[in-house]
Design a protein around this motif. Structure first.
Motif, PDB file in Angstrom:
ATOM      1  N   GLU A 100      36.004  48.223  37.013  1.00  0.00           N
ATOM      2  CA  GLU A 100      37.224  48.450  37.793  1.00  0.00           C
ATOM      3  C   GLU A 100      38.361  48.995  36.926  1.00  0.00           C
ATOM      4  O   GLU A 100      39.172  49.795  37.389  1.00  0.00           O
ATOM      5  CB  GLU A 100      37.673  47.151  38.481  1.00  0.00           C
ATOM      6  N   VAL A 115      41.753  48.723  38.679  1.00  0.00           N
ATOM      7  CA  VAL A 115      42.568  47.681  38.033  1.00  0.00           C
ATOM      8  C   VAL A 115      43.253  48.296  36.818  1.00  0.00           C
ATOM      9  O   VAL A 115      42.605  48.933  35.993  1.00  0.00           O
ATOM     10  CB  VAL A 115      41.699  46.477  37.610  1.00  0.00           C
ATOM     11  N   SER A 122      46.093  45.325  40.474  1.00  0.00           N
ATOM     12  CA  SER A 122      45.058  46.009  41.241  1.00  0.00           C
ATOM     13  C   SER A 122      45.684  46.997  42.217  1.00  0.00           C
ATOM     14  O   SER A 122      46.649  46.674  42.916  1.00  0.00           O
ATOM     15  CB  SER A 122      44.204  44.997  42.014  1.00  0.00           C
ATOM     16  N   ASP A 128      43.913  48.176  44.605  1.00  0.00           N
ATOM     17  CA  ASP A 128      43.156  47.920  45.825  1.00  0.00           C
ATOM     18  C   ASP A 128      43.414  46.480  46.246  1.00  0.00           C
ATOM     19  O   ASP A 128      43.097  45.546  45.501  1.00  0.00           O
ATOM     20  CB  ASP A 128      41.660  48.140  45.562  1.00  0.00           C
ATOM     21  N   VAL A 188      40.679  43.880  45.821  1.00  0.00           N
ATOM     22  CA  VAL A 188      40.139  43.582  44.488  1.00  0.00           C
ATOM     23  C   VAL A 188      41.103  42.663  43.750  1.00  0.00           C
ATOM     24  O   VAL A 188      42.282  42.987  43.588  1.00  0.00           O
ATOM     25  CB  VAL A 188      39.919  44.875  43.671  1.00  0.00           C
ATOM     26  N   PRO A 241      42.524  41.451  40.523  1.00  0.00           N
ATOM     27  CA  PRO A 241      42.519  42.015  39.162  1.00  0.00           C
ATOM     28  C   PRO A 241      42.077  41.011  38.102  1.00  0.00           C
ATOM     29  O   PRO A 241      41.327  41.348  37.196  1.00  0.00           O
ATOM     30  CB  PRO A 241      43.971  42.460  38.960  1.00  0.00           C
ATOM     31  N   THR A 279      48.433  37.978  36.264  1.00  0.00           N
ATOM     32  CA  THR A 279      48.712  39.018  37.255  1.00  0.00           C
ATOM     33  C   THR A 279      50.083  39.641  36.997  1.00  0.00           C
ATOM     34  O   THR A 279      51.081  38.933  36.816  1.00  0.00           O
ATOM     35  CB  THR A 279      48.681  38.437  38.678  1.00  0.00           C
TER      36      THR A 279
END
Length: 388
Positions: free
Chosen positions: A214, A220, A239, A241, A244, A246, A274
């Motif tokens: 990713e 990511v 991320s 997406d 997803v 991360p 994050t």
């Protein structure tokens, strides 16, 4: 002979990554050099090599004269007409030179010209190859210790891992395979000089790109990295997406992905948090694994005041201040951490929850009192008279 030359050039092109055109040009120059050594001059020498067949011809351009004074540059009219009856005085005749007639010294000099050019082109090719790998990670083989530095073989070239770029405590054995980050590639007369590192934060980033699909695909992103090589690294990930996670993507199933990187870094701890555009939220995440009560961040001054529970203060600061130090590097904020008790004593922390409860109780009682007051006066009839 031509087929053998063609085969040799093809092998050199594949093994040493030197173009056939460059090699053919070198051979042409070597033949001119041989002519100069043989005849004493080469201003009138022309060489032609067919790149498809490697068939070559060497010509000497000679002027047709009545009486020859310099047989290297001139040819008699009689000899010229023996070659072609149409030649006249003043014409230029191409006389083929047989390379077999060259002496030993001329041949040796021509050979040296070719070998020197091959070495130069090989050095250029190797430099270009590793220059493209600058700021990337490669696997190398430990060769030997040179003083306190380590010589590492990267395939076609050797690199130097200096003492400053080594992780304290790491000891390598000859023939051991390790991953290194290529800091810089310099061109020198003796070939490329390559400097590598095991302490650079980008080493961790490149390892994640190699291990986590990713990250490699850009789903990511690694937004920030703070590292104290050999001890701990913090990375903030995001991320693109929403489906997803991360942190989960970087950790992998049962921690397989991050453990592979930890093993490569000889047990260095890695905290993955994050990323958040909100500085306060980012700082809270960066201080993980410590729990945070409140964060007040000043975006302009790049400072933040953080309050943590009393029992979490030592965890938030970390051993010798490492956790707080890495969090500050990761976020770019100067972080002041206080326990809840310290914050109350200094007045930097207010118990907003209790304040909210007190306000709510006051408003509720006030409303009740107002209702009671109105009902009293309505019953007495005085309020109605006043309104009238």
């Amino acid at each position: 002979m031509n087929s053998e030359l063609l085969e040799a050039l093809t092998i050199l092109e594949k093994e040493k990554n030197i173009s056939k055109e460059t090699l053919l040009e070198t051979i042409e120059n070597s033949l001119v050099t041989a002519c100069k050594n043989h005849f004493g001059k080469a201003d009138n020498i022309k060489v032609h090599i067919d790149p498809e067949t490697c068939e070559y011809h060497v010509w000497a351009e000679k002027t047709v004269v009545e009486k020859v004074e310099d047989d290297v540059l001139e040819i008699s009219l009689t000899n010229a007409k023996m070659m072609d009856s149409t030649y006249e005085l003043g014409d230029v005749v191409n006389v083929e030179v047989k390379s077999k007639e060259f002496g030993r010294i001329a041949t040796q000099n021509a050979k040296n010209v070719i070998l020197q050019k091959i070495r130069e082109e090989e050095r250029k090719a190797i430099y270009s190859q590793y220059y493209e790998m600058e700021k990337d990670v490669m696997t190398g083989v430990v060769q030997r210790y040179v003083g306190r530095n380590i010589s590492i073989n990267l395939g076609k070239a050797d690199a130097m891992l200096t003492e400053n770029e080594q992780v304290k405590g790491e000891v390598f054995q000859p023939t051991e395979r390790i991953k290194v980050y290529i800091l810089e590639v310099k061109a020198t007369p003796k070939g490329p000089k390559i400097l590598v590192s095991r302490t650079h934060p980008e080493l961790v980033k490149r390892l994640f790109e190699a291990e986590v699909t990713e990250v490699k695909d850009g789903i990511v992103e690694i937004k920030s990295i703070a590292r104290e090589a050999g001890s701990r690294t913090k990375i903030a990930v995001w991320s693109n997406d929403p489906d997803v996670d991360p942190v989960g993507a970087c950790v992998g199933m049962n921690g397989a992905r991050v453990n592979a990187i930890v093993n490569e870094l000889r047990g260095e701890k890695i905290d993955i948090v994050t990323w958040n555009e909100n500085p306060a939220m980012l700082i809270e995440n960066a201080l993980s694994p410590a729990k945070v009560i409140s964060v007040i961040a000043d975006g302009e001054e790049k400072t933040a005041k953080v309050v943590v529970p009393d029992y979490q203060l030592s965890l938030a600061i970390g051993k010798e201040g490492q956790n707080a130090r890495l969090a500050a590097r990761l976020t770019g904020f100067k972080i002041d951490i206080k326990s809840e008790t310290q914050a109350r004593e200094s007045g930097d922390f207010m118990d907003y929850e209790n304040d909210y409860e007190d306000d709510y109780e006051y408003e509720e009682n006030a409303e009740y009192a107002e209702d009671e007051y109105t009902e009293e006066y309505v019953e007495d009839g005085e309020l109605a008279d006043d309104n009238e």
